[in-house]
Design an enzyme around this catalytic site. Structure first.
Site, PDB file in Angstrom:
ATOM      1  N   ASP A  35       0.830  -1.201   0.000  1.00  0.00           N
ATOM      2  CA  ASP A  35       0.000   0.000   0.000  1.00  0.00           C
ATOM      3  C   ASP A  35       0.863   1.249   0.000  1.00  0.00           C
ATOM      4  OD1 ASP A  35      -1.955  -1.792   0.153  1.00  0.00           O
ATOM      5  OD2 ASP A  35      -2.667  -1.244   2.154  1.00  0.00           O
ATOM      6  N   GLU A  37       3.862   1.655  -1.197  1.00  0.00           N
ATOM      7  CA  GLU A  37       4.448   1.890  -2.518  1.00  0.00           C
ATOM      8  C   GLU A  37       3.419   2.469  -3.474  1.00  0.00           C
ATOM      9  OE1 GLU A  37       7.808  -1.622  -2.980  1.00  0.00           O
ATOM     10  OE2 GLU A  37       5.688  -2.092  -3.134  1.00  0.00           O
ATOM     11  N   SER A  84     -13.203   8.210  -2.935  1.00  0.00           N
ATOM     12  CA  SER A  84     -12.138   7.679  -2.087  1.00  0.00           C
ATOM     13  C   SER A  84     -11.561   8.845  -1.291  1.00  0.00           C
ATOM     14  CB  SER A  84     -11.074   6.989  -2.918  1.00  0.00           C
ATOM     15  OG  SER A  84     -10.447   7.933  -3.737  1.00  0.00           O
ATOM     16  N   LEU A  85     -10.586   8.559  -0.447  1.00  0.00           N
ATOM     17  CA  LEU A  85     -10.093   9.588   0.463  1.00  0.00           C
ATOM     18  C   LEU A  85      -8.688  10.035   0.101  1.00  0.00           C
ATOM     19  CD1 LEU A  85     -11.158   8.183   3.937  1.00  0.00           C
ATOM     20  CD2 LEU A  85     -12.186  10.072   2.676  1.00  0.00           C
ATOM     21  N   LYS A 119      -9.960   3.784  10.139  1.00  0.00           N
ATOM     22  CA  LYS A 119     -10.013   3.498   8.707  1.00  0.00           C
ATOM     23  C   LYS A 119      -9.866   1.988   8.556  1.00  0.00           C
ATOM     24  CE  LYS A 119      -8.330   4.969   4.255  1.00  0.00           C
ATOM     25  NZ  LYS A 119      -8.166   3.608   3.688  1.00  0.00           N
ATOM     26  N   ASP A 121      -9.487  -1.514   7.024  1.00  0.00           N
ATOM     27  CA  ASP A 121      -8.811  -1.968   5.815  1.00  0.00           C
ATOM     28  C   ASP A 121      -9.579  -3.165   5.251  1.00  0.00           C
ATOM     29  OD1 ASP A 121      -6.936  -2.072   3.865  1.00  0.00           O
ATOM     30  OD2 ASP A 121      -5.338  -2.866   5.120  1.00  0.00           O
ATOM     31  N   ARG A 140     -17.756  -1.264  -4.336  1.00  0.00           N
ATOM     32  CA  ARG A 140     -17.498   0.069  -4.834  1.00  0.00           C
ATOM     33  C   ARG A 140     -17.171   0.068  -6.328  1.00  0.00           C
ATOM     34  NH1 ARG A 140     -13.689   4.081  -1.834  1.00  0.00           N
ATOM     35  NH2 ARG A 140     -12.171   2.410  -1.945  1.00  0.00           N
ATOM     36  N   GLU A 177     -17.778  -0.730   5.453  1.00  0.00           N
ATOM     37  CA  GLU A 177     -16.658  -1.562   5.071  1.00  0.00           C
ATOM     38  C   GLU A 177     -16.906  -2.992   5.545  1.00  0.00           C
ATOM     39  OE1 GLU A 177     -14.464   0.583   3.675  1.00  0.00           O
ATOM     40  OE2 GLU A 177     -12.636  -0.606   3.401  1.00  0.00           O
ATOM     41  N   TYR A 229     -20.407   3.561   8.050  1.00  0.00           N
ATOM     42  CA  TYR A 229     -19.894   4.892   8.392  1.00  0.00           C
ATOM     43  C   TYR A 229     -20.606   6.046   7.712  1.00  0.00           C
ATOM     44  CZ  TYR A 229     -16.919   3.669   4.354  1.00  0.00           C
ATOM     45  OH  TYR A 229     -16.460   3.255   3.140  1.00  0.00           O
ATOM     46  N   LYS A 296     -13.047  13.658   9.593  1.00  0.00           N
ATOM     47  CA  LYS A 296     -14.068  14.292   8.761  1.00  0.00           C
ATOM     48  C   LYS A 296     -14.500  15.583   9.445  1.00  0.00           C
ATOM     49  CE  LYS A 296     -15.816   9.828   7.199  1.00  0.00           C
ATOM     50  NZ  LYS A 296     -16.793   8.771   7.452  1.00  0.00           N
ATOM     51  N   LYS A 321      -2.723   8.160   7.372  1.00  0.00           N
ATOM     52  CA  LYS A 321      -2.211   6.808   7.189  1.00  0.00           C
ATOM     53  C   LYS A 321      -1.115   6.484   8.198  1.00  0.00           C
ATOM     54  CE  LYS A 321      -3.926   5.232   3.095  1.00  0.00           C
ATOM     55  NZ  LYS A 321      -3.689   3.983   2.411  1.00  0.00           N
ATOM     56  N   CYS A 415      12.101 -35.977  11.688  1.00  0.00           N
ATOM     57  CA  CYS A 415      11.685 -34.950  12.641  1.00  0.00           C
ATOM     58  C   CYS A 415      12.932 -34.252  13.193  1.00  0.00           C
ATOM     59  CB  CYS A 415      10.902 -35.594  13.771  1.00  0.00           C
ATOM     60  SG  CYS A 415      10.606 -34.462  15.149  1.00  0.00           S
ATOM     61  N   CYS A 418      13.167 -35.281  17.223  1.00  0.00           N
ATOM     62  CA  CYS A 418      13.416 -36.631  17.714  1.00  0.00           C
ATOM     63  C   CYS A 418      13.991 -37.573  16.660  1.00  0.00           C
ATOM     64  CB  CYS A 418      12.136 -37.220  18.305  1.00  0.00           C
ATOM     65  SG  CYS A 418      10.893 -37.601  17.071  1.00  0.00           S
ATOM     66  N   CYS A 433       5.363 -35.485  12.540  1.00  0.00           N
ATOM     67  CA  CYS A 433       6.134 -36.456  13.300  1.00  0.00           C
ATOM     68  C   CYS A 433       5.141 -37.360  14.007  1.00  0.00           C
ATOM     69  CB  CYS A 433       7.014 -35.743  14.324  1.00  0.00           C
ATOM     70  SG  CYS A 433       7.747 -36.882  15.524  1.00  0.00           S
ATOM     71  N   CYS A 438       7.187 -37.342  21.164  1.00  0.00           N
ATOM     72  CA  CYS A 438       8.222 -36.443  20.650  1.00  0.00           C
ATOM     73  C   CYS A 438       8.291 -35.199  21.534  1.00  0.00           C
ATOM     74  CB  CYS A 438       7.883 -36.055  19.209  1.00  0.00           C
ATOM     75  SG  CYS A 438       8.948 -34.750  18.568  1.00  0.00           S
TER      76      CYS A 438
HETATM   77 ZN   LIG Z   1       9.516 -35.775  16.608  1.00  0.00          ZN
END
Ligand SMILES: [Zn+2]
Length: 676
Positions: A35, A37, A84-85, A119, A121, A140, A177, A229, A296, A321, A415, A418, A433, A438
């Site tokens: 996000d 980037e 969008s915001l 906000k 996600d 949306r 959301e 919201y 807001k 953000k 494993c 053991c 295992c 064990c």
């Molecule tokens: Zn084991």
């Protein structure tokens, strides 16, 4: 001139990158850019376009809000665009934002206050209610046209199918959301791996992907949740709302869930302080993903005056953000840990990296299959995500940055604890295992036993358990109840007080009901839900231990796999011995009866048939039983009423012949005194 040409080339490059990222994000639910980037590239493009308006293409990504819907779901045109915001990454940017608002609407902005909200996600949706009844739900999409996902929306448990309260408008749109709770997200991904399906990169993509499934019966199995919201209504509808805070209050009054931690702030300073507390204190405690806070302008009249900028973002709202929760680092090694059921869980050893204020050194890799699917190699540069309390995860490698020195990894044949040869489970993709004693399994088994969903023993952390095992004080869960304070206080990092506190906490766990104990024992395939069902059905450990595989498998919600596993577990003499020791130590071996004798459906015999609008058959049955009723399979004169949904067949016919009352889901809800 070369300057402009270079800029134009950059604009074209940025547009292409952003378009591709949008497609991957919105359409494929498989993000490739983080996000942070994405936001950075988006901003760079916005900045260039602002300085050189002639470079803005008519189809620039900055003019769009998302990708157009491309699935085969029906389309839904929004009556009002879903905007969008704009984003702020620093407090300084918030102050610049307020200064811009003041230039447009004057000093009133400073005194009107701000409504601060989480906000979430997740996936933004629009819900249409007519006369208080949910009639449509849409994604949306690109803000103008979304996808009609009404049947899927109806399966989201906390989306009200009917608004509560009186004087509801004839038609109103509620926006909010859809999100996927963290704890359940992890579980679903593991489930998907078992089924050989592609996993979701994060809870947001899981929410969006689950919402856009063509088969709503699959959506129903996904535990999606909703927060509202905003309320959108035509101009001639007067809802008597003056502020955004009133909007949230009204939503709650209508029975719509609203995200916690909201706050009306009198000034921007107060809002900034709220956002800091949100990032540093609140974020890690939530069971859902947030990627910031939203501020807001609280006054709706002022919002109207401030309007929308560029057809894309409302001026009066901004997202503050958080610092990204994803970082890049080198995958130094892949090691294997032995789980409580013997499953071998690979995990990543990372070059320590700082993410959201914490240093991350290890991350989960789920299982072998996932590593192969993601083509992770030792030495890869990888993206690591840490969100809330979720264990850090490796999202995937960055193949472009490979040097050729990376090494592929395979699951060890023995494993690592053991040395027993590893076995492959037929039902799942997991390697495990098979050695029940064990030491690796025992440590994890103890940790699980003490965990919150099981016996919930406070203060018995992983490190403590490891210490007790190493000191030779405990080998299995029954040993815990024999621990004495004087054994502990000689150990390192144990003060007298903490030794006593731990002994007390262990003793306190004896009262946990059978369901917790069953879950805590770590029987293969017995999760918290199955443990609860078994405990409720059989009532006592003795009854369950004496039950046949067939009678366990006949219990609703328990399949053959669980039944065989439970029977095999209790068939082991070492398990029976363990139960005996727990019993002798005074651990509870029974399940309290749920209170249901005075339920609204007391004495009623109910038959369920057809497809109900929101409840699955087992869910409806559970609801009836929780309210004192009994569910039977066939209609007879003794049947009190038939709960019928769509495509109800012969049972409905029989009920009509016998003159037995037939009701729908909404009526069931009414009878038990609950809104749908
Ligand atoms: Zn084991």
């Amino acid at each position: 001139m070369t300057d402009t040409r270079a800029l134009a080339a950059r604009v074209s490059e940025l547009s292409k990158q952003l378009e591709r990222a949008s497609f991957e994000y919105y359409v494929l639910d498989r993000p490739t850019l983080t996000d942070a980037e994405y936001d950075r590239l988006f901003r760079e493009l916005q900045d260039i376009e602002r300085a050189h308006p002639s470079l803005r293409a008519p189809d620039s990504p900055t003019l769009r809000i998302g990708a157009p819907p491309q699935s085969s779901l029906p389309r839904h045109t929004h009556a009002f665009p879903m905007l969008s915001l704009g984003n702020a990454f620093t407090d300084e940017e918030l102050r610049e934002w307020e200064a811009r608002l003041v230039r447009i609407a004057g000093d009133d902005v400073r005194t009107a206050g701000y409504c601060a909200e989480l906000k979430i996600d997740g996936a933004a949706v629009s819900l249409i209610y007519e006369g208080g009844i949910l009639v449509a739900g849409a994604t949306r999409g690109n803000g103008v046209v979304g996808e009609d996902v009404t049947p899927n929306i109806r399966t989201v448990r906390d989306v009200p199918l009917r608004l509560t309260g009186s004087s509801l408008p004839a038609r109103v749109e509620i926006r909010g959301e859809i999100y996927y709770p963290f704890d359940l997200f992890e579980r679903m991904n593991e489930e998907l791996v078992k089924q050989g399906e592609r996993v979701f990169a994060n809870p947001r993509n899981a929410a969006s992907g689950s919402l856009r499934l063509l088969d709503s019966s699959i959506t129903r199995q996904r535990p999606l949740r909703f927060f509202g919201y905003s309320i959108v209504a035509a101009n001639d509808v007067d809802l008597a709302l003056a502020r955004q805070s009133d909007v949230l209050d009204r939503l709650e009054a209508w029975g719509v869930p609203v995200a916690p931690h909201r706050r009306r702030c009198r000034s921007l300073d107060e809002a900034i302080a709220w956002a800091h507390a949100l990032e540093l204190q609140v974020r890690g405690t939530l069971n859902f993903a947030i990627d910031g806070g939203v501020l807001k302008v609280d006054s709706l009249a002022l919002q109207e005056e401030l309007g929308v900028v560029g057809g894309r973002e409302p001026r009066w709202a901004i997202a503050r953000k958080f610092a990204p929760d994803i970082a890049e680092t080198t995958l130094l090694d892949i090691r294997v840990n032995v789980g409580r059921t013997g499953a071998l869980n690979p995990y990543a050893v990372l070059d320590p990296v700082e993410i959201g204020g914490t240093t991350v050194t290890y991350a989960t890799l789920h299982n072998e299959d996932l590593i192969l699917r993601k083509d992770l190699r030792i030495g890869d540069l990888v993206q690591v995500k840490r969100a809330g309390e979720v264990i850090p995860q490796v999202i995937g490698p960055i193949p472009d940055r490979r040097t050729g020195m990376e090494r592929r990894w395979t699951m060890p044949r023995k494993c690592p604890v053991c040395g027993t040869p590893v076995v492959r489970d037929e039902d799942t993709v997991a390697a495990f295992c098979p050695n029940v004693s064990c030491p690796g399994r025992q440590l994890e088994g103890l940790v699980h036993f003490a965990s919150r969903g099981a016996m919930d023993i406070r203060g018995l952390s992983y490190a403590r358990i490891e210490q007790l095992v190493t000191a030779g004080l405990i080998h299995d869960v029954a040993d815990l109840y024999a621990l004495r304070e004087d054994q502990l206080k000689h150990l390192e990092r144990f003060a007298e007080k903490s030794a006593q506190a731990l002994v007390d906490a262990i003793a306190a766990s004896k009262v946990q009901p059978l369901s917790r104990l069953l879950f805590g024992l770590g029987i293969r395939h017995v999760g918290a839900t199955a443990a609860e069902v078994l405990a409720r059905e059989f009532g006592s450990m003795r009854a369950l231990m004496e039950a046949s595989t067939e009678s366990i498998g006949a219990v609703r919600g328990i399949g053959d796999i669980i039944a065989h596993s439970v029977a095999a577990y209790f068939g082991e003499p070492s398990a029976r011995e363990l139960i005996r020791r727990l019993h002798d130590a005074g651990v509870t071996m029974t399940e309290p009866e749920p209170v249901k004798s005075d339920g609204a459906l007391k004495g009623k015999t109910v038959v369920i048939t057809g497809t109900l609008p929101t409840l699955s058959r087992p869910e409806a049955a559970e609801l009836v039983e929780r309210n004192g009723g009994r569910v039977t399979d066939s209609v007879s004169r003794k049947t009190s009423f038939v709960l019928a949904g769509d495509a109800a067949g012969s049972k409905l016919e029989k009920a009509r012949q016998l003159g037995i009352e037939v009701i729908d889901e909404a009526e069931l809800y009414r009878r038990i005194g609950r809104e749908a």
